[in-house]
Write a protein that holds these residues in place. Structure first.
Motif, PDB file in Angstrom:
ATOM      1  N   ASN A  11       0.767  -1.225  -0.125  1.00  0.00           N
ATOM      2  CA  ASN A  11      -0.129   0.075   0.125  1.00  0.00           C
ATOM      3  C   ASN A  11       0.824   1.379  -0.062  1.00  0.00           C
ATOM      4  OD1 ASN A  11      -2.170  -1.694   0.614  1.00  0.00           O
ATOM      5  ND2 ASN A  11      -2.360  -1.372   2.626  1.00  0.00           N
ATOM      6  N   CYS A  12       2.056   1.234   0.560  1.00  0.00           N
ATOM      7  CA  CYS A  12       2.384   2.506   0.789  1.00  0.00           C
ATOM      8  C   CYS A  12       4.408   2.424   0.794  1.00  0.00           C
ATOM      9  CB  CYS A  12       2.201   3.110   2.183  1.00  0.00           C
ATOM     10  SG  CYS A  12       2.851   1.897   3.685  1.00  0.00           S
ATOM     11  N   GLY A  13       4.758   3.552   1.173  1.00  0.00           N
ATOM     12  CA  GLY A  13       6.238   3.745   1.004  1.00  0.00           C
ATOM     13  C   GLY A  13       6.887   2.670   2.168  1.00  0.00           C
ATOM     14  N   ASN A  14       6.296   2.540   3.110  1.00  0.00           N
ATOM     15  CA  ASN A  14       6.763   1.666   4.394  1.00  0.00           C
ATOM     16  C   ASN A  14       6.569   0.005   3.854  1.00  0.00           C
ATOM     17  OD1 ASN A  14       7.445   3.588   6.174  1.00  0.00           O
ATOM     18  ND2 ASN A  14       5.476   3.857   7.234  1.00  0.00           N
ATOM     19  N   CYS A  15       5.433  -0.086   3.196  1.00  0.00           N
ATOM     20  CA  CYS A  15       5.382  -1.429   2.664  1.00  0.00           C
ATOM     21  C   CYS A  15       6.604  -1.649   1.661  1.00  0.00           C
ATOM     22  CB  CYS A  15       3.939  -1.529   2.034  1.00  0.00           C
ATOM     23  SG  CYS A  15       2.586  -1.313   3.041  1.00  0.00           S
ATOM     24  N   LEU A  16       6.719  -0.687   0.942  1.00  0.00           N
ATOM     25  CA  LEU A  16       7.811  -0.978  -0.083  1.00  0.00           C
ATOM     26  C   LEU A  16       9.181  -1.064   0.407  1.00  0.00           C
ATOM     27  CD1 LEU A  16       7.185   1.908  -3.012  1.00  0.00           C
ATOM     28  CD2 LEU A  16       7.078  -0.849  -3.107  1.00  0.00           C
ATOM     29  N   SER A  17       9.603  -0.340   1.518  1.00  0.00           N
ATOM     30  CA  SER A  17      10.553  -0.530   2.410  1.00  0.00           C
ATOM     31  C   SER A  17      10.764  -1.979   2.783  1.00  0.00           C
ATOM     32  CB  SER A  17      10.639   0.339   3.614  1.00  0.00           C
ATOM     33  OG  SER A  17      11.004   1.566   3.192  1.00  0.00           O
ATOM     34  N   THR A  18       9.706  -2.498   3.306  1.00  0.00           N
ATOM     35  CA  THR A  18       9.801  -3.728   3.918  1.00  0.00           C
ATOM     36  C   THR A  18       9.881  -4.764   2.964  1.00  0.00           C
ATOM     37  OG1 THR A  18       7.883  -3.308   5.482  1.00  0.00           O
ATOM     38  CG2 THR A  18       8.146  -5.429   5.159  1.00  0.00           C
ATOM     39  N   VAL A  19       9.523  -4.806   1.738  1.00  0.00           N
ATOM     40  CA  VAL A  19       9.455  -5.936   0.530  1.00  0.00           C
ATOM     41  C   VAL A  19      10.758  -5.729  -0.236  1.00  0.00           C
ATOM     42  CG1 VAL A  19       8.128  -4.729  -1.180  1.00  0.00           C
ATOM     43  CG2 VAL A  19       8.184  -7.135  -0.944  1.00  0.00           C
ATOM     44  N   THR A  20      11.390  -4.627  -0.199  1.00  0.00           N
ATOM     45  CA  THR A  20      12.579  -4.256  -0.985  1.00  0.00           C
ATOM     46  C   THR A  20      13.738  -5.255  -0.742  1.00  0.00           C
ATOM     47  OG1 THR A  20      12.135  -2.078  -1.224  1.00  0.00           O
ATOM     48  CG2 THR A  20      14.534  -2.635  -1.453  1.00  0.00           C
TER      49      THR A  20
END
Length: 77
Positions: A11-20
């Motif tokens: 959903n968001c930038g924090n999610c992207l940081s987690t999945v990166t």
């Protein structure tokens, strides 16, 4: 170069940081991105050989869900 698209719940930038780190660890993937502005939060993966199971597993390990977009069309028709 092949391309695969997945529907996700990222959903968001924090999610992207987690999945990166999980997606970056996939050895055959040369590039990936998530379109947070699309309602399906589309993950696009580019690679010479795409292992869809590995991509889905990596997203799952990060705590999110991914479904290959083509398979979704197959379920609808």
């Amino acid at each position: 170069m092949k391309k695969a698209v997945y529907k996700t719940n990222i959903n968001c930038g924090n999610c992207l940081s987690t999945v990166t780190p999980f997606l970056d660890a996939l050895k055959d993937v040369s590039e990936w991105s998530v379109d947070l502005s699309s309602k399906d939060r589309l993950l696009t993966v580019k690679a010479e050989n795409i292992d869809s199971d590995a991509v889905i597993k990596a997203v799952d390990q990060a705590g999110f869900k991914a479904d290959k977009k083509e398979s979704l069309f197959g379920k609808l028709f």
